[in-house]
Design an enzyme around this catalytic site. Structure first.
Site, PDB file in Angstrom:
ATOM      1  N   ASP A   1     -32.627 -41.109  26.523  1.00 41.56           N
ATOM      2  CA  ASP A   1     -32.107 -41.831  25.121  1.00 41.56           C
ATOM      3  C   ASP A   1     -31.354 -43.410  24.405  1.00 41.56           C
ATOM      4  OD1 ASP A   1     -31.897 -41.491  21.941  1.00 41.56           O
ATOM      5  OD2 ASP A   1     -29.509 -41.475  22.059  1.00 41.56           O
TER       6      ASP A   1
ATOM      7  N   GLU B   1     -32.898 -48.735  25.137  1.00 39.42           N
ATOM      8  CA  GLU B   1     -32.909 -50.383  25.093  1.00 39.42           C
ATOM      9  C   GLU B   1     -31.883 -50.258  25.513  1.00 39.42           C
ATOM     10  OE1 GLU B   1     -32.061 -48.904  21.043  1.00 39.42           O
ATOM     11  OE2 GLU B   1     -33.394 -47.897  22.898  1.00 39.42           O
TER      12      GLU B   1
ATOM     13  N   HIS C   1     -36.306 -37.101  15.614  1.00 41.61           N
ATOM     14  CA  HIS C   1     -34.740 -37.098  15.851  1.00 41.61           C
ATOM     15  C   HIS C   1     -33.195 -38.030  14.810  1.00 41.61           C
ATOM     16  CE1 HIS C   1     -31.662 -37.755  18.968  1.00 41.61           C
ATOM     17  NE2 HIS C   1     -31.996 -38.829  19.237  1.00 41.61           N
TER      18      HIS C   1
END
Length: 444
Positions: free
Chosen positions: A111, A114, A185
């Site tokens: 999750d 980045e 999500h």
């Protein structure tokens, strides 16, 4: 999780989690965990191995003065593993393996993959010592990562925060069906946006998009094989194949086989799509489309995303099922889309669907398809995976056949066929061809 820390679960609230997972496995269901690359860094030394191990292996991102860079994410103050560090693989694998020994998860969802932080820069602010500390650009779309060699990527379908609309969520699922990593999500405070939370016709249209992805899973799986072994991106900008189209950012290719033209405008029932100067076929009708290298206004009702098969492609397609392991037992439909010169190629990578080392151990099968004028062949390049039931083809479509054949031969034996002159489509149904054997299909 225990206070949002990676590689933990709360013994008070979820002490029976291992037995829950065992029950899921007994019912042929899977359990995927989410982990953030941000590792909690504020606990006492020796109390949290994921941080202690990272510090010992020197794998965390540093500030300009050599200290561990501290940001803030879900658990509070955090450190970030440096994935360019030579010890990063050992570090991350060790944490996952040790946790798997406690909790038999089936997959890992990274999750916020980045370097995301809830504060700018770090807990000590942002450095201003170099022009690289404040770059004059913002990285573009989670799809560019395919060009960077990271193909399993996809945005949060319907958006992570706020309230979506049924129309937006429908259109986003249609687009998201072609994300290599497909996920709906949302933030825990957002209204429900899973497909079943919508009424008809939206839930039906989303189901249609999901079914489309299931049909194409073997194409996607083979794309991942080529990404792994050759570094080829799955999602590709048009200019990857058609130079001069660098300005087009609202369409993309899947491998070099499919042209995807999503609706990105509220209320639109058409899409203005660029069709390169090439032979294409409508995915749904299999009707040929000759691209002229300019924009075309295509119908795009709410239940449809425009998808075109590029001429020269051969696609192994699966019937839609509710479970991927059930789909694996079904026969493939081989769709051979002839190029302008009457040829096409394709391949199918297939393994047991579970093993993590099938490529280096060559415990997979690789089947090559080739179309040349009036002959379609299948040949096995690798035969490391040979299920007892075989790998079967139950139907073949050959697109771009301009003259109706008098007969079709399957490995020398006559077989029934249907020819659609209006759509230039040859259909060969009711097959039981084992793709683990070399096969020749001809028509005269």
């Amino acid at each position: 999780m225990d206070n949002y820390k990676d590689w933990t679960y709360s013994p008070e609230n979820f002490g029976n989690l291992p037995s829950v997972i065992a029950d899921l496995h007994a019912n042929k269901q899977r359990y995927i965990i989410m982990a953030d690359p941000a590792i909690s860094s504020s606990q006492p030394a020796g109390s949290y191995p994921p941080f202690d191990d990272g510090k010992r292996l020197d794998t965390f991102v540093k500030t300009e003065n050599g200290d561990i860079l501290v940001g803030k994410v879900w658990p509070g103050e955090t450190a970030f593993p440096d994935f360019f560090h030579p010890n990063a693989y050992t570090y991350w694998y060790t944490q996952a393996k040790q946790f798997h020994d406690k909790l038999a998860f089936d997959g890992l969802w990274i999750d916020m993959n980045e370097p995301s932080s809830f504060i700018d820069g770090s807990a000590t602010g942002c450095s201003k010592t170099s022009k690289y500390d404040n770059p004059p650009f913002t990285p573009g779309s989670i799809l560019n990562f395919n060009l960077f060699g990271i193909p399993l990527i996809g945005a949060d379908i319907c958006g992570f925060r706020g309230q979506t609309t049924p129309e937006m969520c429908t259109r986003w699922h249609q687009l998201g069906a072609f994300y290599p990593f497909m996920r709906n999500h949302a933030d825990i405070r957002s209204p429900a946006q899973d497909p079943a939370s919508f009424q008809s016709p939206y839930v039906d249209n989303i189901r249609k998009a999901l079914n489309l992805r299931y049909q194409l899973l073997a194409v996607l799986y083979t794309g991942f094989f080529n990404a792994n072994t050759k570094g080829l991106p799955i999602v590709r900008p048009l200019f990857y194949i058609y130079p001069g189209t660098e300005a087009i950012s609202n369409q993309f290719m899947w491998n070099d086989q499919l042209l995807i033209s999503p609706v990105l405008t509220q209320g639109a029932t058409t899409v203005n799509a660029f069709i390169p100067r090439d032979r294409f076929y409508d995915y749904y009708t299999l009707k040929p489309v000759n691209g002229e290298g300019h924009l075309v206004n295509l119908p795009a009702p709410l239940d449809t995303i425009n998808v075109h098969i590029r001429g020269g492609s051969i696609l192994p397609l699966l019937p839609t099922t509710t479970r991927t392991d059930d789909a694996r037992l079904q026969a493939f439909t081989i769709t051979a889309a002839s190029s302008l010169n009457g040829t096409a190629q394709g391949e199918l990578f297939w393994d047991d669907g579970e093993s993590s080392n099938s490529i280096p151990s060559k415990t997979y099968s690789l089947i090559k398809f080739n179309l040349n004028k009036n002959t379609l062949t299948t040949k096995t390049a690798v035969t490391g995976y040979m299920p007892s039931s075989g790998i079967k083809a139950g139907k073949v479509y050959v697109l771009g056949v301009t003259q109706g054949p008098n007969k079709v031969l399957i490995n020398g034996n006559s077989h029934q066929f249907v020819f659609d002159i209006n759509n230039q489509k040859l259909e060969i149904p009711d097959l039981s061809v084992d793709l683990l054997k070399n096969n020749t299909i001809t028509w005269q």
